[in-house]
Design an enzyme around this catalytic site. Structure first.
Site, mmCIF file in Angstrom:
data_model
loop_
_atom_site.group_PDB
_atom_site.id
_atom_site.type_symbol
_atom_site.label_atom_id
_atom_site.label_comp_id
_atom_site.label_asym_id
_atom_site.label_seq_id
_atom_site.Cartn_x
_atom_site.Cartn_y
_atom_site.Cartn_z
ATOM 1 N N PRO A 9 1.182 -1.215 -0.100
ATOM 2 C CA PRO A 9 -0.355 0.255 -0.342
ATOM 3 C C PRO A 9 0.835 1.397 -0.202
ATOM 4 O O PRO A 9 2.230 1.387 0.932
ATOM 5 C CB PRO A 9 -0.730 -0.272 1.202
ATOM 6 C CG PRO A 9 0.120 -1.079 2.446
ATOM 7 C CD PRO A 9 0.630 -2.132 1.145
ATOM 8 N N ASN A 10 0.325 2.559 -0.625
ATOM 9 C CA ASN A 10 0.852 3.391 -0.738
ATOM 10 C C ASN A 10 2.088 4.067 -1.679
ATOM 11 O O ASN A 10 2.268 4.894 -1.859
ATOM 12 C CB ASN A 10 1.136 4.005 0.516
ATOM 13 C CG ASN A 10 -0.251 4.419 1.333
ATOM 14 O OD1 ASN A 10 -1.069 4.822 0.679
ATOM 15 N ND2 ASN A 10 -0.119 3.745 2.858
ATOM 16 N N ARG A 17 5.237 10.761 -2.461
ATOM 17 C CA ARG A 17 5.395 10.449 -0.939
ATOM 18 C C ARG A 17 6.404 10.470 -0.456
ATOM 19 O O ARG A 17 6.979 9.908 -0.486
ATOM 20 C CB ARG A 17 4.343 8.735 -0.841
ATOM 21 C CG ARG A 17 4.216 8.597 0.091
ATOM 22 C CD ARG A 17 4.076 7.136 -0.047
ATOM 23 N NE ARG A 17 4.162 7.327 1.368
ATOM 24 C CZ ARG A 17 4.583 5.355 1.846
ATOM 25 N NH1 ARG A 17 4.877 4.426 1.816
ATOM 26 N NH2 ARG A 17 3.902 5.061 3.524
ATOM 27 N N TYR A 22 11.315 8.222 1.326
ATOM 28 C CA TYR A 22 10.911 7.516 -0.090
ATOM 29 C C TYR A 22 12.224 7.758 -1.618
ATOM 30 O O TYR A 22 11.669 6.654 -2.219
ATOM 31 C CB TYR A 22 10.420 6.984 0.051
ATOM 32 C CG TYR A 22 9.466 6.252 1.125
ATOM 33 C CD1 TYR A 22 9.536 5.132 2.086
ATOM 34 C CD2 TYR A 22 8.030 7.298 1.435
ATOM 35 C CE1 TYR A 22 9.319 4.569 2.695
ATOM 36 C CE2 TYR A 22 7.467 6.453 2.812
ATOM 37 C CZ TYR A 22 8.046 6.007 3.605
ATOM 38 O OH TYR A 22 7.384 5.031 4.731
ATOM 39 N N ASN A 74 7.769 -6.054 -1.390
ATOM 40 C CA ASN A 74 7.784 -4.431 -0.368
ATOM 41 C C ASN A 74 6.643 -4.191 0.239
ATOM 42 O O ASN A 74 5.530 -4.137 -0.411
ATOM 43 C CB ASN A 74 8.149 -3.717 -0.400
ATOM 44 C CG ASN A 74 8.714 -1.780 -0.012
ATOM 45 O OD1 ASN A 74 7.330 -1.992 0.738
ATOM 46 N ND2 ASN A 74 8.806 -0.942 -0.330
ATOM 47 N N ALA A 77 3.594 -1.709 4.506
ATOM 48 C CA ALA A 77 2.942 -1.024 6.162
ATOM 49 C C ALA A 77 2.107 -2.430 6.241
ATOM 50 O O ALA A 77 2.436 -2.650 7.907
ATOM 51 C CB ALA A 77 1.453 -0.068 6.231
ATOM 52 N N GLU A 98 12.756 -10.144 1.050
ATOM 53 C CA GLU A 98 12.025 -8.951 1.695
ATOM 54 C C GLU A 98 12.797 -7.240 1.375
ATOM 55 O O GLU A 98 14.007 -7.035 1.708
ATOM 56 C CB GLU A 98 11.689 -8.860 2.894
ATOM 57 C CG GLU A 98 11.186 -7.351 3.644
ATOM 58 C CD GLU A 98 11.057 -7.878 5.223
ATOM 59 O OE1 GLU A 98 11.327 -8.941 5.816
ATOM 60 O OE2 GLU A 98 10.631 -6.708 5.710
ATOM 61 N N HIS A 100 12.466 -2.545 1.683
ATOM 62 C CA HIS A 100 11.772 -1.857 1.948
ATOM 63 C C HIS A 100 13.392 -0.430 1.687
ATOM 64 O O HIS A 100 14.200 -0.288 1.964
ATOM 65 C CB HIS A 100 12.153 -1.459 3.671
ATOM 66 C CG HIS A 100 11.273 -2.655 3.923
ATOM 67 N ND1 HIS A 100 9.883 -2.250 4.376
ATOM 68 C CD2 HIS A 100 11.447 -3.500 4.532
ATOM 69 C CE1 HIS A 100 9.388 -3.577 4.980
ATOM 70 N NE2 HIS A 100 10.454 -4.454 4.615
ATOM 71 N N ARG A 107 14.239 3.925 11.931
ATOM 72 C CA ARG A 107 12.139 5.230 11.834
ATOM 73 C C ARG A 107 11.885 4.502 13.233
ATOM 74 O O ARG A 107 12.719 4.529 14.529
ATOM 75 C CB ARG A 107 11.894 4.769 10.691
ATOM 76 C CG ARG A 107 12.477 4.607 9.700
ATOM 77 C CD ARG A 107 12.277 4.808 8.511
ATOM 78 N NE ARG A 107 10.707 5.946 8.247
ATOM 79 C CZ ARG A 107 9.975 5.530 7.518
ATOM 80 N NH1 ARG A 107 9.677 4.940 6.295
ATOM 81 N NH2 ARG A 107 8.997 6.187 7.342
HETATM 82 C C1 DQA Z 1 8.933 1.040 3.559
HETATM 83 C C2 DQA Z 1 8.313 0.951 5.042
HETATM 84 C C3 DQA Z 1 7.215 0.693 5.643
HETATM 85 O O1 DQA Z 1 7.264 1.362 7.310
HETATM 86 C C4 DQA Z 1 6.317 1.707 5.452
HETATM 87 O O2 DQA Z 1 4.931 2.068 5.716
HETATM 88 C C5 DQA Z 1 6.154 1.996 3.711
HETATM 89 C C6 DQA Z 1 7.362 1.394 2.926
HETATM 90 C C7 DQA Z 1 9.771 1.078 2.770
HETATM 91 O O3 DQA Z 1 9.605 0.539 1.590
HETATM 92 O O4 DQA Z 1 10.176 1.980 3.452
HETATM 93 O O5 DQA Z 1 5.246 2.200 3.506
HETATM 94 O O6 DQA Z 1 8.369 -0.296 3.570
#
Ligand code: DQA
Length: 149
Positions: A9-10, A17, A22, A74, A77, A98, A100, A107
């Site tokens: 998501p997002n 964003r 990011y 990825n 959240a 995985e 990120h 963080r």
């Molecule tokens: C994320 C880190 C997560 O905590 C966050 O909710 C994201 C992006 C990252 O790529 O750094 O949406 O996965």
């Protein structure tokens, strides 16, 4: 020869964003860079982004019958909350990395825990969009060594 790249998501908002966290690259440009890398490696990549947990579970469930051999994910959240996506990955029993973009350990505390890391081949966190490229490189190397490609 098929690797699924799953964005949670997002991540569709990348570029707009929180660019200081990011990066400035859009999801499309990240996928384009991965596609270029896939050509070099001689594998096929498929990209999937969803803001919905159930859609991600449904997508993962179908990967084995579609003859996918590995996953780069990825979970965004959902990293910190989704037992359902974790269970789906365990159910299909495909190796995964995985990724990120940000360093989740630098963080907020709630981001320090991942429901995926203990069952992942490995985790790349904080290397920005390049993390995806390294993940693809790695998973293809591992699958080739295992004779799965
Ligand atoms: C994320 C880190 C997560 O905590 C966050 O909710 C994201 C992006 C990252 O790529 O750094 O949406 O996965």
């Amino acid at each position: 020869m098929k690797i699924a790249v799953i964005h949670g998501p997002n991540l569709n908002l990348l570029g707009l964003r929180e660019p200081s966290v990011y990066g400035k690259k859009t999801l499309k440009s990240i996928n384009d860079a991965l596609f270029e890398k896939s050509l070099v490696l001689g594998v096929e990549v498929e990209f999937f982004q969803s803001n919905s947990e159930g859609e991600i579970v449904d997508y993962i469930q179908l990967l084995p019958e579609r003859e996918f051999k590995g996953i780069i994910i990825n979970p965004a959240a959902y990293t910190h909350t989704s037992v359902a996506i974790r269970d789906a990955i365990l159910a299909v029993d495909l190796p995964f990395v995985e990724v990120h973009l940000s360093n989740i350990f630098a963080r907020e505390e709630f981001r320090h825990r991942s429901l995926f890391s203990d069952v992942a081949l490995g985790v790349i966190s904080g290397l920005g969009y390049r993390g995806y490229i390294y993940a693809l490189d790695y998973i293809v190397m591992v699958l080739k060594q295992d004779g799965n490609l």
